[in-house]
Design a protein around this motif. Sequence first.
Motif: not given
Length: 169
Positions: A36-37, A145-146, A152-153, A159-161
């Motif tokens: 969240d942050y 975070k919005k 996006e995160a 994608a990394e996985r």
Amino acid sequence: MRPITASCLWGCASKPKGDSVLGVKRLAENRKARHDYFIEETYEAGLRLCGTEVKSLRAGTANLKDSFCAIKNGEIFAHNFHISPYEKGNIFNRDPIRPKKLLMHKREINRLFAKVSREGYALIPLSVYLKDSLVKMELALAKGKKLYDKREADAKKQAERDMERHLKR
């Protein structure tokens, strides 16, 4: 040859005082905070607790889920930090969600107050742990975070996985 000391006579190993590290035992963690942050900086603070709260913490009954920290009159407090009552504590148990005072140096608190007073920053507890038999809390100076930042995160993690899976094949 090493000289014989009183500690050697009793079968204890004599060690210099600085080398005696008992380690760190994590008691509770706020995993949702990193989701969240945006974490800007982290700080370590001591916790002022009563005996039954420490016993309950050692039993692993703490919850940091919706907790936050606030600075009031030059002192810093953790709010909504839930420590369940100790089973054998009877009349000595305290209110589980009472504000817990954090122990930090005055100049650190003043520096944090200056940063928190800016728009969008908050003090969020990340974890509670035992460090050499003392209860400590890891605080984060964080910015919220919005929703699109969270998406996006999550997309980056996915994608990394996928890349990891393809590389294993």
